[in-house]
Scaffold this active site. Structure first.
Site, PDB file in Angstrom:
ATOM      1  N   SER A 384       0.927  -1.265   0.031  1.00 21.64           N
ATOM      2  CA  SER A 384       0.038   0.037  -0.097  1.00 21.64           C
ATOM      3  C   SER A 384       0.906   1.209   0.156  1.00 21.64           C
ATOM      4  O   SER A 384       2.084   1.061   0.419  1.00 21.64           O
ATOM      5  CB  SER A 384      -0.973   0.104   1.162  1.00 21.64           C
ATOM      6  OG  SER A 384      -0.090   0.471   2.327  1.00 21.64           O
ATOM      7  N   ASP A 385       0.283   2.288  -0.462  1.00 19.70           N
ATOM      8  CA  ASP A 385       1.064   3.724  -0.287  1.00 19.70           C
ATOM      9  C   ASP A 385       1.029   4.158   1.015  1.00 19.70           C
ATOM     10  O   ASP A 385       0.355   3.308   1.977  1.00 19.70           O
ATOM     11  CB  ASP A 385       0.334   4.699  -1.213  1.00 19.70           C
ATOM     12  CG  ASP A 385       1.434   5.698  -1.915  1.00 19.70           C
ATOM     13  OD1 ASP A 385       2.339   6.118  -0.891  1.00 19.70           O
ATOM     14  OD2 ASP A 385       1.358   6.239  -2.841  1.00 19.70           O
ATOM     15  N   THR A 386       1.515   4.998   1.388  1.00 22.15           N
ATOM     16  CA  THR A 386       1.771   5.437   2.819  1.00 22.15           C
ATOM     17  C   THR A 386       0.430   6.016   3.359  1.00 22.15           C
ATOM     18  O   THR A 386      -0.124   7.335   3.044  1.00 22.15           O
ATOM     19  CB  THR A 386       2.808   6.679   3.213  1.00 22.15           C
ATOM     20  OG1 THR A 386       3.857   5.792   2.684  1.00 22.15           O
ATOM     21  CG2 THR A 386       2.850   6.902   4.389  1.00 22.15           C
ATOM     22  N   GLY A 387      -0.463   5.504   4.207  1.00 19.26           N
ATOM     23  CA  GLY A 387      -1.347   5.965   4.998  1.00 19.26           C
ATOM     24  C   GLY A 387      -2.799   5.785   4.494  1.00 19.26           C
ATOM     25  O   GLY A 387      -3.802   6.672   4.837  1.00 19.26           O
ATOM     26  N   PRO A 388      -3.072   4.753   3.457  1.00 16.26           N
ATOM     27  CA  PRO A 388      -4.622   4.719   3.094  1.00 16.26           C
ATOM     28  C   PRO A 388      -5.614   4.317   4.079  1.00 16.26           C
ATOM     29  O   PRO A 388      -6.731   4.469   4.174  1.00 16.26           O
ATOM     30  CB  PRO A 388      -4.366   3.579   1.897  1.00 16.26           C
ATOM     31  CG  PRO A 388      -3.202   2.967   2.467  1.00 16.26           C
ATOM     32  CD  PRO A 388      -2.408   3.834   2.782  1.00 16.26           C
TER      33      PRO A 388
END
Length: 673
Positions: A384-388
């Site tokens: 995942s990208d940072t912070g979803p």
């Protein structure tokens, strides 16, 4: 064999080179690196006793296939250890006060930062979070209590400090119950870049300095691109960086998108070629002890953002496809998969006006499972990208944190970037929202990367070697060539270039970075063998050389206002430029981080134009003096007007927009006759 526990670092150097099969077996003794564990001697071979049980376990046996070692290790891991393994978070060195408001600037050293970093605000938007988030754990606590083994290094420090810290981290990891090594990731560290914001690029570092990604694409040189990646991989591995949060396979089809600087331009074929060379250069044809495992991003393409607004923000949460070119944006990811990229990162965006569920791509089962896994055949890690989960939960805002984890894991995510505390992910599994068997699938993929990189055998680095390798003259010489090849000559109507000898030149850089009182810098460089005289004023000059560096500000300074690409809206004093170029023959170089609209200065005086994409003053001077004949080609099309920008279709590359859209077209560029 018995070894003293006081030995700080021990390696067994074998003259012969280990051979690894496609299944992971090695036929010859590999180099073993250790700090505290015992070495098991079995006949004439050595193995690390990682779990300290005085016997050889299957996961410690480098002769066995990876799947056998992985299965054995998973069977020995507790649920808590597995959950910690699915988290990748920021890590900080001693003295690194990143993200701390009003923190004093202190020297960064190779020790651990043992302070938890609790953030009440979104690290990107600075807006308050519903609940404070632990974005970094104290290092010892993170490794031994939270069982974290994936880290993002954001500190910009010396090669010596990074290498020493990496060894310290691996020694701490080795001391844990199962001795599982850590892997350290970073954003790009080798480029001249304007926006070096957290999560985008580290900016100028001690590593070799190359053009920005757009500049690499402008070179149109696959061989030199591969050499760049191979050189950077040597630098990265020397300091213990074995995972790259890079590169962007996104296409620059929406000219207003604020992340175009990190792309390879608007063309899917060119970007596919670039991604292929980058992946093969960093990783090799398969992952090994000299590889950096790449995380290609942001699937299925972050370029077609509505109005160019970025999905780090709620006002930019949607990707849309008014031109019906969704598949065009997927094409570079297919190239990355074919080249063997280790990991792929979905973007925050939610698709608008498509048949898919209107949720962020990390939650989108149709995008991850149906397209990425089944259609494209990707078998690697979904990161995942940072912070979803905590910061950008687009489309699932009404779900609880546990339900968000459940939905993302069901969609296919293997590892979560952002928070450092695994408690809520652990609770998600303990409450039965996700099965442990599903968790094991992700752990297997994550372990496979570590085994293939050789981290279980030797995660340690040679500090002295790192100091010699990183930023070496040999590497920078190649990078200097790339810096020159990245520059594009767009116009030379008055035949001012190359500048003739014995010419008086007024050389000005115009860059309003918001920190200096004056945006104007008058340059008086010493250029060997040029016979040029650099003067203090325009009036003294025969020729004006003006280097414009427009800037829309950092991505994370966005307030959701309409994005405009005209120079006057991007910190360029247009009246000053027109006055400067009015009476004297002028050469104007423009640094493009977006496809700027230059109509405000595109008058009869603008007869000589160059494009730069993150380069150096020396490289620009070599072009204008004729030391190097320009060969670069535009990686995107620049719109002819603000109207053209507003009417563009976000998923359509500029060269496919209607006739009359572009001023400088994709592929434009000339040389000296």
């Amino acid at each position: 064999m018995k070894f003293s526990k006081h030995i700080k670092f021990y390696c067994l150097f074998i003259l012969s080179i280990g051979i690894t099969s496609a299944f992971g077996q090695q036929s010859v003794q590999p180099v073993l690196g250790k700090r505290s564990v015992e070495i098991l001697q079995i006949k004439n071979l050595q193995f690390k006793d990682l779990n300290k049980n005085k016997k050889l376990d299957k996961y410690e046996d480098w002769r066995l296939p990876y799947d056998v070692r992985i299965k054995d290790l998973i069977s020995q891991m507790t649920l808590e250890e597995k959950i910690g393994f699915m988290i990748i978070s920021t890590t900080r060195l001693a003295g690194d006060n990143s993200f701390q408001a009003n923190a004093p600037k202190t020297e960064i050293t190779s020790g651990f930062n043992e302070e938890d970093l609790l953030q009440p605000n979104n690290m990107f938007t600075r807006k308050p979070l519903p609940n404070p988030m632990m974005s970094a754990a104290g290092t010892t606590k993170g490794v031994l209590n939270f069982h974290l083994r994936h880290f993002i290094l954001r500190a910009n420090t010396s090669a010596k400090t990074m290498a020493e810290w990496s060894n310290n981290l691996q020694a701490l990891s080795e001391s844990s119950r199962l001795g599982i090594p850590s892997i350290v990731a970073s954003n790009p560290r080798n480029h001249v870049t304007l926006d070096a914001s957290i999560g985008l690029s580290v900016g100028t570092t001690v590593f070799s300095k190359w053009p920005g990604e757009l500049g690499l694409a402008a070179m149109r040189d696959p061989k030199l691109t591969r050499e760049f990646a191979e050189i950077a991989a040597k630098e990265w591995t020397s300091v213990g960086l074995r995972k790259g949060y890079m590169y962007m396979a996104d296409l620059a089809t929406e000219p207003r998108w604020q992340r175009i600087e990190g792309t390879f331009g608007e063309d899917a074929n060119l970007t596919s070629s670039m991604i292929r060379e980058i992946v093969l250069g960093f990783q090799g044809t398969k992952l090994g002890k000299n590889s950096v495992a790449l995380t290609t991003k942001h699937f299925p393409g972050g370029g077609p953002q509505e109005d160019g607004q970025d999905s780090h923000f709620d006002w930019g949460k949607f990707a849309h496809y008014p031109g019906g070119m969704f598949d065009y944006h997927v094409k570079p990811f297919k190239a990355a998969i074919d080249a063997g990229t280790s990991s792929i990162m979905p973007y925050y965006s939610a698709p608008k006006g498509k048949e898919f569920e209107n949720v962020g791509f990390s939650y989108n089962k149709a995008v991850i499972q149906d397209i990425l896994r089944k259609k494209l055949g990707f078998k690697g890690i979904i990161n995942s990208d940072t912070g979803p989960i905590d910061m950008m939960p687009w489309g699932v805002e009404n779900l609880s944190i546990l339900e968000r984890y459940q939905k993302a894991i069901q969609a296919g995510v293997d590892i979560f970037s952002g928070g450092a505390d695994p408690a809520l992910l652990l609770e998600t599994v303990k409450k039965g929202l996700v099965t442990e068997s599903r968790i094991n699938e992700s752990i297997a993929r994550l372990l496979k990367e570590k085994f293939e990189l050789g981290l279980f055998e030797n995660p340690y680095v040679d500090v002295e070697k790192a100091v010699k390798i990183v930023g070496s003259q040999e590497f920078q010489k190649k990078a200097d060539l790339a810096l020159r090849k990245s520059i594009v000559l767009l116009r030379n109507d008055a035949q001012l270039l190359p500048i003739k000898k014995k010419t008086k030149v007024y050389f000005e850089t115009y860059y309003d970075n918001g920190r200096n009182k004056n945006a104007i810098t008058v340059n008086k460089p010493k250029v060997e063998n040029s016979n040029l005289e650099f003067v203090n004023t325009k009036d003294e000059a025969d020729v004006v050389l003006l280097w414009l560096i427009p800037s829309g500000g950092s991505l994370f300074s966005s307030q959701g206002k309409p994005i405009e690409l005209s120079l006057s809206k991007n910190k360029i004093d247009v009246a000053h430029v027109n006055e400067l170029t009015k009476d004297k023959p002028s050469i104007v170089a423009i640094n493009y981080t977006n496809p700027w609209v230059i109509s405000e200065i595109d008058n009869s005086n603008l007869k000589t134009v160059l494009a730069t994409f993150g380069t150096t003053q020396d490289a620009l001077l070599d072009i204008v003096t004729g030391v190097y004949n320009p060969t670069g080609r535009m990686p995107f099309t620049t719109p002819i007007s603000d109207k053209a920008v507003l009417e563009n279709k976000s998923d359509v590359p500029g060269f496919m927009e209607p006739k009359g859209y572009g001023l400088f077209m994709f592929g434009s560029g000339i040389g000296y006759k």
